[in-house]
Scaffold this motif. Structure first.
Motif, PDB file in Angstrom:
ATOM      1  N   ALA A   8      -9.385   4.230  -5.611  1.00  0.00           N
ATOM      2  CA  ALA A   8      -8.925   5.519  -5.080  1.00  0.00           C
ATOM      3  C   ALA A   8      -8.637   5.430  -3.597  1.00  0.00           C
ATOM      4  O   ALA A   8      -8.684   6.438  -2.888  1.00  0.00           O
ATOM      5  CB  ALA A   8      -9.981   6.587  -5.355  1.00  0.00           C
ATOM      6  N   TYR A   9      -8.320   4.240  -3.130  1.00  0.00           N
ATOM      7  CA  TYR A   9      -8.192   4.024  -1.687  1.00  0.00           C
ATOM      8  C   TYR A   9      -7.216   4.971  -1.007  1.00  0.00           C
ATOM      9  O   TYR A   9      -7.418   5.390   0.121  1.00  0.00           O
ATOM     10  CB  TYR A   9      -7.787   2.568  -1.408  1.00  0.00           C
ATOM     11  N   THR A  10      -6.144   5.324  -1.716  1.00  0.00           N
ATOM     12  CA  THR A  10      -5.113   6.144  -1.059  1.00  0.00           C
ATOM     13  C   THR A  10      -5.361   7.641  -1.212  1.00  0.00           C
ATOM     14  O   THR A  10      -4.564   8.440  -0.733  1.00  0.00           O
ATOM     15  CB  THR A  10      -3.723   5.833  -1.660  1.00  0.00           C
TER      16      THR A  10
ATOM     17  N   GLU B 161     -18.281   0.907  -6.043  1.00  0.00           N
ATOM     18  CA  GLU B 161     -17.394   0.549  -4.929  1.00  0.00           C
ATOM     19  C   GLU B 161     -16.032   0.070  -5.431  1.00  0.00           C
ATOM     20  O   GLU B 161     -15.006   0.342  -4.805  1.00  0.00           O
ATOM     21  CB  GLU B 161     -18.045  -0.539  -4.063  1.00  0.00           C
TER      22      GLU B 161
ATOM     23  N   ARG C 267      -9.501  -9.196 -12.102  1.00  0.00           N
ATOM     24  CA  ARG C 267      -9.568  -9.229 -10.647  1.00  0.00           C
ATOM     25  C   ARG C 267     -10.513  -8.187 -10.063  1.00  0.00           C
ATOM     26  O   ARG C 267     -10.150  -7.435  -9.158  1.00  0.00           O
ATOM     27  CB  ARG C 267      -8.165  -9.044 -10.048  1.00  0.00           C
TER      28      ARG C 267
ATOM     29  N   THR D 164      -5.387  -8.319  -4.586  1.00  0.00           N
ATOM     30  CA  THR D 164      -5.850  -7.180  -5.369  1.00  0.00           C
ATOM     31  C   THR D 164      -6.153  -5.986  -4.468  1.00  0.00           C
ATOM     32  O   THR D 164      -5.853  -4.845  -4.819  1.00  0.00           O
ATOM     33  CB  THR D 164      -7.084  -7.573  -6.196  1.00  0.00           C
TER      34      THR D 164
ATOM     35  N   GLN E 172      -4.608  -5.195  -1.898  1.00  0.00           N
ATOM     36  CA  GLN E 172      -3.312  -4.562  -1.626  1.00  0.00           C
ATOM     37  C   GLN E 172      -2.853  -3.716  -2.807  1.00  0.00           C
ATOM     38  O   GLN E 172      -2.294  -2.648  -2.639  1.00  0.00           O
ATOM     39  CB  GLN E 172      -2.247  -5.627  -1.365  1.00  0.00           C
ATOM     40  N   LEU E 173      -3.110  -4.233  -4.001  1.00  0.00           N
ATOM     41  CA  LEU E 173      -2.708  -3.472  -5.189  1.00  0.00           C
ATOM     42  C   LEU E 173      -3.494  -2.169  -5.320  1.00  0.00           C
ATOM     43  O   LEU E 173      -3.082  -1.262  -6.030  1.00  0.00           O
ATOM     44  CB  LEU E 173      -2.897  -4.318  -6.461  1.00  0.00           C
ATOM     45  N   MET E 174      -4.643  -2.096  -4.660  1.00  0.00           N
ATOM     46  CA  MET E 174      -5.416  -0.855  -4.663  1.00  0.00           C
ATOM     47  C   MET E 174      -4.946   0.096  -3.566  1.00  0.00           C
ATOM     48  O   MET E 174      -5.454   1.195  -3.432  1.00  0.00           O
ATOM     49  CB  MET E 174      -6.910  -1.134  -4.419  1.00  0.00           C
ATOM     50  N   GLY E 175      -4.035  -0.373  -2.737  1.00  0.00           N
ATOM     51  CA  GLY E 175      -3.513   0.500  -1.688  1.00  0.00           C
ATOM     52  C   GLY E 175      -4.109   0.273  -0.313  1.00  0.00           C
ATOM     53  O   GLY E 175      -3.892   1.073   0.591  1.00  0.00           O
ATOM     54  N   THR E 176      -4.866  -0.814  -0.111  1.00  0.00           N
ATOM     55  CA  THR E 176      -5.333  -1.082   1.256  1.00  0.00           C
ATOM     56  C   THR E 176      -4.192  -1.663   2.070  1.00  0.00           C
ATOM     57  O   THR E 176      -3.414  -2.471   1.572  1.00  0.00           O
ATOM     58  CB  THR E 176      -6.480  -2.117   1.311  1.00  0.00           C
TER      59      THR E 176
ATOM     60  N   PHE F 259     -13.562  -6.974  -7.698  1.00  0.00           N
ATOM     61  CA  PHE F 259     -14.204  -7.457  -6.481  1.00  0.00           C
ATOM     62  C   PHE F 259     -15.637  -7.782  -6.870  1.00  0.00           C
ATOM     63  O   PHE F 259     -16.466  -6.883  -7.010  1.00  0.00           O
ATOM     64  CB  PHE F 259     -14.139  -6.412  -5.374  1.00  0.00           C
ATOM     65  N   GLN F 260     -15.904  -9.059  -7.063  1.00  0.00           N
ATOM     66  CA  GLN F 260     -17.173  -9.474  -7.654  1.00  0.00           C
ATOM     67  C   GLN F 260     -18.399  -9.074  -6.840  1.00  0.00           C
ATOM     68  O   GLN F 260     -19.455  -8.852  -7.399  1.00  0.00           O
ATOM     69  CB  GLN F 260     -17.181 -11.010  -7.814  1.00  0.00           C
ATOM     70  N   ASN F 261     -18.242  -9.030  -5.515  1.00  0.00           N
ATOM     71  CA  ASN F 261     -19.401  -8.719  -4.675  1.00  0.00           C
ATOM     72  C   ASN F 261     -19.542  -7.237  -4.371  1.00  0.00           C
ATOM     73  O   ASN F 261     -20.452  -6.823  -3.667  1.00  0.00           O
ATOM     74  CB  ASN F 261     -19.318  -9.478  -3.346  1.00  0.00           C
ATOM     75  N   LEU F 262     -18.619  -6.438  -4.876  1.00  0.00           N
ATOM     76  CA  LEU F 262     -18.740  -4.993  -4.687  1.00  0.00           C
ATOM     77  C   LEU F 262     -19.353  -4.397  -5.953  1.00  0.00           C
ATOM     78  O   LEU F 262     -19.188  -4.936  -7.046  1.00  0.00           O
ATOM     79  CB  LEU F 262     -17.355  -4.363  -4.436  1.00  0.00           C
TER      80      LEU F 262
ATOM     81  N   GLU G  23     -12.529 -10.768  -0.151  1.00  0.00           N
ATOM     82  CA  GLU G  23     -12.740 -11.361  -1.475  1.00  0.00           C
ATOM     83  C   GLU G  23     -11.414 -11.678  -2.176  1.00  0.00           C
ATOM     84  O   GLU G  23     -11.255 -12.724  -2.783  1.00  0.00           O
ATOM     85  CB  GLU G  23     -13.574 -10.418  -2.329  1.00  0.00           C
ATOM     86  N   ASP G  24     -10.480 -10.751  -2.118  1.00  0.00           N
ATOM     87  CA  ASP G  24      -9.232 -10.919  -2.864  1.00  0.00           C
ATOM     88  C   ASP G  24      -8.160 -10.025  -2.227  1.00  0.00           C
ATOM     89  O   ASP G  24      -8.013  -8.864  -2.590  1.00  0.00           O
ATOM     90  CB  ASP G  24      -9.477 -10.539  -4.332  1.00  0.00           C
TER      91      ASP G  24
ATOM     92  N   ARG H  21     -10.486   1.484 -12.658  1.00  0.00           N
ATOM     93  CA  ARG H  21     -10.064   1.372 -11.263  1.00  0.00           C
ATOM     94  C   ARG H  21      -8.583   1.724 -11.120  1.00  0.00           C
ATOM     95  O   ARG H  21      -8.177   2.366 -10.155  1.00  0.00           O
ATOM     96  CB  ARG H  21     -10.340  -0.053 -10.776  1.00  0.00           C
TER      97      ARG H  21
ATOM     98  N   ARG I 211     -15.562  -1.227   3.416  1.00  0.00           N
ATOM     99  CA  ARG I 211     -15.367  -1.606   2.020  1.00  0.00           C
ATOM    100  C   ARG I 211     -14.046  -2.354   1.873  1.00  0.00           C
ATOM    101  O   ARG I 211     -13.948  -3.365   1.178  1.00  0.00           O
ATOM    102  CB  ARG I 211     -15.385  -0.356   1.157  1.00  0.00           C
TER     103      ARG I 211
ATOM    104  N   GLN J 240      -0.605  -0.962 -10.173  1.00  0.00           N
ATOM    105  CA  GLN J 240      -0.726  -2.078 -11.104  1.00  0.00           C
ATOM    106  C   GLN J 240      -2.191  -2.450 -11.364  1.00  0.00           C
ATOM    107  O   GLN J 240      -2.988  -2.524 -10.433  1.00  0.00           O
ATOM    108  CB  GLN J 240      -0.012  -3.309 -10.520  1.00  0.00           C
TER     109      GLN J 240
ATOM    110  N   GLU K  88     -14.165   3.099  -6.128  1.00  0.00           N
ATOM    111  CA  GLU K  88     -13.740   3.721  -4.872  1.00  0.00           C
ATOM    112  C   GLU K  88     -12.540   2.987  -4.269  1.00  0.00           C
ATOM    113  O   GLU K  88     -11.643   3.604  -3.706  1.00  0.00           O
ATOM    114  CB  GLU K  88     -14.897   3.747  -3.877  1.00  0.00           C
ATOM    115  N   MET K  89     -12.528   1.666  -4.421  1.00  0.00           N
ATOM    116  CA  MET K  89     -11.367   0.900  -3.944  1.00  0.00           C
ATOM    117  C   MET K  89     -10.107   1.357  -4.675  1.00  0.00           C
ATOM    118  O   MET K  89      -9.025   1.428  -4.093  1.00  0.00           O
ATOM    119  CB  MET K  89     -11.560  -0.598  -4.172  1.00  0.00           C
TER     120      MET K  89
ATOM    121  N   LYS L  85     -15.362   3.410   4.484  1.00  0.00           N
ATOM    122  CA  LYS L  85     -14.198   3.032   3.695  1.00  0.00           C
ATOM    123  C   LYS L  85     -13.524   1.770   4.258  1.00  0.00           C
ATOM    124  O   LYS L  85     -13.153   0.864   3.517  1.00  0.00           O
ATOM    125  CB  LYS L  85     -13.222   4.212   3.726  1.00  0.00           C
TER     126      LYS L  85
ATOM    127  N   HIS M  42       0.823  -1.225   0.000  1.00  0.00           N
ATOM    128  CA  HIS M  42       0.000   0.000   0.000  1.00  0.00           C
ATOM    129  C   HIS M  42       0.850   1.264   0.000  1.00  0.00           C
ATOM    130  O   HIS M  42       0.443   2.297  -0.500  1.00  0.00           O
ATOM    131  CB  HIS M  42      -1.006  -0.009   1.152  1.00  0.00           C
TER     132      HIS M  42
ATOM    133  N   PRO N 166      -3.875  -5.666 -12.286  1.00  0.00           N
ATOM    134  CA  PRO N 166      -3.390  -7.041 -12.361  1.00  0.00           C
ATOM    135  C   PRO N 166      -3.982  -7.836 -13.524  1.00  0.00           C
ATOM    136  O   PRO N 166      -5.000  -7.461 -14.097  1.00  0.00           O
ATOM    137  CB  PRO N 166      -3.810  -7.636 -11.030  1.00  0.00           C
TER     138      PRO N 166
END
Ligand SMILES: Nc1ncnc2c1ncn2[C@@H]1O[C@H](COP(=O)(O)OP(=O)(O)OP(=O)(O)O)[C@@H](O)[C@H]1O
Ligand SMILES: [Mg+2]
Lengths: 233, 295
Positions: A101-103, A95, A86, B180, B182-186, A88-91, B176-177, A146, B169, A80, A98-99, B166, A71, A82
């Motif tokens: 833009a997490y940072t 969302e 990949r 991935t 982590q690749l988003m920055g979590t 997030f199938q349930n989001l 779930e994954d 994303r 989420r 990246q 939004e993931m 957040k 992170h 990937p």
């Protein structure tokens, strides 16, 4: 901008990446091509901090990043998309964005989402739908969107054209060119070597974890060796 | 008392017990969701929470809220610490090592409690000055009503947390994954710690409510409660938060009704019979998704 210096990467004791070095300069599109199992994804995962090199350095904007948490690497602008989308199938679509833009600060996110929707109108129609219900092509658009949500300085794309119909492949490459025009540096991993070499400033050919060849996109697409192995002729 | 009010009373008892199971089951489910671990130490976290409640009630009986706060805080810290010290170093080890470690932690907590506080059960003073409330024909215990209300509030807050924030989420994305996400920055470690904190805080609430229902504590008190909550989590669909709640209520009501028809010696057996039936008929549980099993 990015310098990979003599990295060695192992899965347990399988030596997959062997003394690999390459670099990406600010503003370039660089492509990494190679057959299945050459180690392309492994290389990107190592740059992103998911895997650790046993030896060697990875330098991004003059700072060693090979021991940073994933992170932290993302928040430096090295992002990246990937292999295999990949989602997030349930989001929901929204969302997922939004993931991406997490940072980033929360306040900027709604505008950025609207930007992405302007670029991919089909995603807008499906914003409240869970990503698992999107078609493969839509999922790839969402994956690219994303990736953009994080405002990357350098975006690494792992086989973005994989499994897409020709029309969508063109669209993916158009988006790559647009992103590049907007100032994003790009490291593109592809098996679709002809398309990749067309857009790339420079390219590297990876074979069993080592650089077999490198040169400008044009040089590589004209090289006999590349033509034979990767361009089907 | 009429048959009608008797039935109402039993339903309320069932919901009370079910609420406690649900609170504990949600903790199992959340942890399973995020690191695919059946956290066997979870039931002993409840035991520790109950001892904390007992300690504060025995010494400051007129301030039950202090006992509640201390239990929640104690459980949260304990849960997060266990994850950091025992589970995190095993993040990339085979899953079986993690499972065995969890069982080890469970024994460690039980035996430490036994060593420090003795094996005998201790009585927890009552939490409520008014012990029963009369509604029309039916007299119900304050503890039942409070328990059900606390569960309802906890579940609303938890749902908001998981669906609307957040961090929530990020929790869903990591479960779930993780790669991935982590690749988003979590920050995966932070997200996992947070999940343990929330699950353990709910266990803390559950432990206090358990003490309200059965006012005694012992080092092994967590195991049967934990097992039944685990059955509830599996019944609802492990990994699913609403599933854990539904499962909790179903187990609670079943247990109370089995006792009510005079088969109370069979109540534990019936719960495990339910487990066997789900595993045979629908292993993914009521709300669970069919996932490839990784345990
Ligand atoms: N998790 C893993 N454990 C062990 N070996 C692995 C693992 N992932 C990849 N490998 C091996 O490492 C080598 C390189 O794999 P990698 O995924 O990097 O190749 P790639 O160039 O991305 O291939 P593709 O074009 O098929 O995506 C392969 O031989 C693969 O079998
Ligand atoms: Mg690959």
């Amino acid at each position: 901008m990015l310098k990979v210096e003599n990295i060695n990467v192992y899965y347990d004791n399988i030596h997959v990446i062997k003394n690999l070095s390459f670099d990406v300069n600010d503003g370039e599109i660089v492509t990494l091509i190679g057959a299945n199992g050459a180690g392309k994804s492994t290389t990107l995962k190592t740059i992103s901090g998911i895997l650790r090199p046993k030896t060697g350095n990875i330098v991004f904007e003059n700072e060693e990043i090979q021991s940073l948490a994933p992170h932290k690497i993302v928040s430096k602008g090295l992002v990246q998309v990937p292999e295999g989308r990949r989602m997030f199938q349930n989001l929901t679509v929204e969302e997922n964005l939004e993931m991406g833009a997490y940072t980033l600060p929360k306040g900027e996110i709604p505008d950025m989402i609207e930007d992405i929707f302007a670029r991919f109108p089909r995603l807008k129609e499906r914003r409240k739908q869970v990503a698992g219900t999107l078609s493969g092509g839509e999922q790839q658009m969402l994956a690219m969107g994303r990736g953009l949500m994080s405002r990357p300085k350098l975006l690494m794309l792992d086989e973005p054209s994989m499994g897409l119909a020709p029309l969508l492949v063109d669209q993916v490459f158009d988006i790559i060119s647009e992103m590049h025009a907007a100032g994003v540096t790009i490291l593109l991993v592809e098996q679709n070597a002809s398309m990749a070499l067309q857009v790339a400033d420079r390219g590297y050919v990876l074979e069993t974890g080592k650089i077999a060849l490198y040169g400008s996109g044009k040089e590589l697409s004209e090289s006999e060796q590349v033509k034979k192995a990767y361009l089907g002729g | 008392m009429s048959t009608f009010s008797l039935i109402i009373k039993q339903i309320i008892n069932g919901l009370q017990l079910g609420s406690i199971f649900a609170l504990v089951a949600v903790g199992y489910s959340m942890v399973y969701g995020i690191i695919r671990l059946l956290n066997f130490a979870h039931c002993d976290i409840i035991m520790v929470g109950a001892y904390i409640a007992w300690f504060f009630m025995a010494n400051f009986a007129n301030m039950p809220l202090i006992a509640v706060a201390a239990s929640i805080l104690g459980c949260t810290l304990l849960g997060v610490t266990i994850e950091k010290v025992a589970y995190k170093p095993l993040r990339s080890s085979p899953r079986i090592s993690l499972l065995i470690t969890a069982i080890g932690i469970s024994y460690l907590l039980e035996n430490t409690a036994q060593l420090m506080l003795g094996a005998a059960a201790k009585k927890v003073p009552g939490f409520f000055t008014v012990e029963t409330i009369r509604i029309g024909q039916v007299t119900v215990s304050t503890a039942s009503l409070v328990t059900i209300a606390v569960l309802a509030i906890s579940m609303v807050l938890l749902t908001l947390l998981v669906q609307k924030t957040k961090l929530g989420r990020a929790m869903r994305a990591v479960s779930e994954d993780a790669e991935t996400a982590q690749l988003m920055g979590t920050n995966i470690n932070g997200t996992i710690s947070f999940t343990f904190a929330v699950g353990s805080a709910l266990a803390g609430i559950g432990s206090v409510l358990y003490c309200c229902a059965y006012p005694q504590v012992s080092p092994t008190m967590g195991s049967m409660l934990g097992l039944k909550a685990f059955v509830a989590a599996v019944l609802g669909g492990i990994g699913s938060i609403p599933g854990a709640m539904i499962g909790g209520f179903m187990i609670g009501l079943t247990e109370v009704f089995v006792s009510a028809i005079g088969l109370s010696t069979w109540k534990d057996a019936v719960v495990f019979l339910i487990l066997i039936i789900i595993l045979l008929v629908k292993p993914s549980g009521i709300l669970g998704k069919t996932v490839s099993e990784k345990v």
